[in-house]
Design an enzyme around this catalytic site. Structure first.
Site, PDB file in Angstrom:
ATOM      1  CG  ASP A  66     -17.848 -25.091 -19.062  1.00 35.49           C
ATOM      2  OD1 ASP A  66     -18.023 -26.256 -18.655  1.00 35.49           O
ATOM      3  OD2 ASP A  66     -18.000 -24.107 -18.336  1.00 35.49           O
ATOM      4  CG  ASN A 134     -16.428 -14.491 -12.253  1.00 33.21           C
ATOM      5  OD1 ASN A 134     -17.266 -15.384 -12.388  1.00 33.21           O
ATOM      6  ND2 ASN A 134     -15.329 -14.430 -12.985  1.00 33.21           N
ATOM      7  CG  HIS A 136     -17.995 -18.100 -14.397  1.00 28.97           C
ATOM      8  ND1 HIS A 136     -16.636 -18.274 -14.190  1.00 28.97           N
ATOM      9  CD2 HIS A 136     -18.576 -19.165 -13.797  1.00 28.97           C
ATOM     10  CE1 HIS A 136     -16.429 -19.381 -13.526  1.00 28.97           C
ATOM     11  NE2 HIS A 136     -17.580 -19.935 -13.259  1.00 28.97           N
ATOM     12  CD  GLU A 141     -14.387 -16.192 -16.242  1.00 32.91           C
ATOM     13  OE1 GLU A 141     -15.314 -15.955 -15.427  1.00 32.91           O
ATOM     14  OE2 GLU A 141     -13.416 -16.903 -15.941  1.00 32.91           O
TER      15      GLU A 141
HETATM   16  P1  PGA Z   1     -18.888 -24.819  -8.501  1.00 34.04           P
HETATM   17  O1  PGA Z   1     -18.559 -24.005  -9.825  1.00 34.04           O
HETATM   18  O2  PGA Z   1     -20.134 -25.585  -8.779  1.00 34.04           O
HETATM   19  O3  PGA Z   1     -17.687 -25.737  -8.312  1.00 34.04           O
HETATM   20  O4  PGA Z   1     -19.045 -23.820  -7.419  1.00 34.04           O
HETATM   21  C1  PGA Z   1     -19.562 -23.293 -10.446  1.00 34.04           C
HETATM   22  C2  PGA Z   1     -19.017 -22.491 -11.593  1.00 34.04           C
HETATM   23  O5  PGA Z   1     -17.876 -22.014 -11.535  1.00 34.04           O
HETATM   24  O6  PGA Z   1     -19.756 -22.302 -12.577  1.00 34.04           O
END
Ligand code: PGA
Length: 239
Positions: A66, A134, A136, A141
């Site tokens: 992304d 959450n 994702h 999302e």
């Molecule tokens: P993080 O993010 O590795 O910084 O916890 C993971 C994500 O939001 O997919």
């Protein structure tokens, strides 16, 4: 689904071994990379293994999950910049063979072309994933259709809040992103999901032991035939 639980250092080493083994067998594999704090340990391991001559990415093609909308690759919070800084500049990959969705061209055609490019390259062998609080994966999302391909998304407030630590203020956190879709991720031949820290414990339980539901995007991985989950003790605490 195979689940490995250990310290953050050990899960980074264990996941790194998967890449060493794959690239020994298939040096021109297509790899799907992720950004965020979680893969940093793994990327450090891969950089060290590459420096030690134990693995080479010379013939690898990569696709990232992304990118934020509105940030070009020179912005220090863009995911292109993150990848260049934390992995690509530290391994022997040809930067021309690294792909990150465009944060500037957000047309549906360009997004869809990303899936086509993955397919044309032969498909992703290992898609690496972190997980949002959450649920994702990528920036898919909750309630993103499981059939989605690469697309433009509006970020939820919880995601923007979670990511504001990297920006000066919440206003600076982009409101949109382009992300591989759930189907794009599910098309990968294998998936490595990593999670570290107690903040991920509940969503990891929902992902692995809960219902398969679009409300928890990562739960779709229960339907994938080849998933490895690497958790530290804290992220695994609710299992
Ligand atoms: P993080 O993010 O590795 O910084 O916890 C993971 C994500 O939001 O997919």
């Amino acid at each position: 689904m195979k689940i490995y639980i250990d310290t953050p250092e050990n899960i980074a080493k264990m996941a790194a071994k998967r890449y060493v083994d794959l690239l020994a067998e298939k040096p021109d594999a297509v790899l799907g990379f992720a950004t965020g704090s979680t893969p940093l340990g793994l990327y450090g391991e891969l950089a060290q293994l590459c420096a030690d001559g134990k693995v080479s990415f010379k013939n690898v093609t990569s696709f990232n999950l992304d990118e934020y909308v509105g940030l070009d690759g020179t912005h220090d919070q863009s995911y292109r910049y993150f990848m260049n800084e934390n992995l690509f500049s530290k391994i022997d990959i040809d930067i021309a063979n690294t792909n990150v969705p465009s944060g500037l061209d957000t047309s549906a055609e360009t997004a869809a072309a990303y899936d086509k490019a993955i397919e044309a390259a032969g498909g992703i062998e290992i898609q690496l994933l972190g997980i949002g609080n959450n649920g994702h994966i990528g920036f898919n999302e909750p309630e993103t259709p499981f059939g989605s391909i690469t697309h433009l998304v509006e970020l939820t407030d919880s995601t923007r809040q979670a990511n504001k630590r990297f920006f000066n203020s919440i206003e600076e956190v982009p409101t949109h992103a382009v992300t591989m879709g759930i189907k794009t991720v599910m098309n990968a031949k294998s998936v490595i999901l990593m999670a570290i820290g107690s903040a991920k414990a509940d969503i990891i339980k929902a992902t692995i032991q809960g219902d398969v539901t679009e409300s928890v995007p990562a739960s779709v991985l229960q339907l994938h035939p080849n998933v490895e989950v690497y958790l530290d003790f804290e992220a695994a605490a609710a299992l």
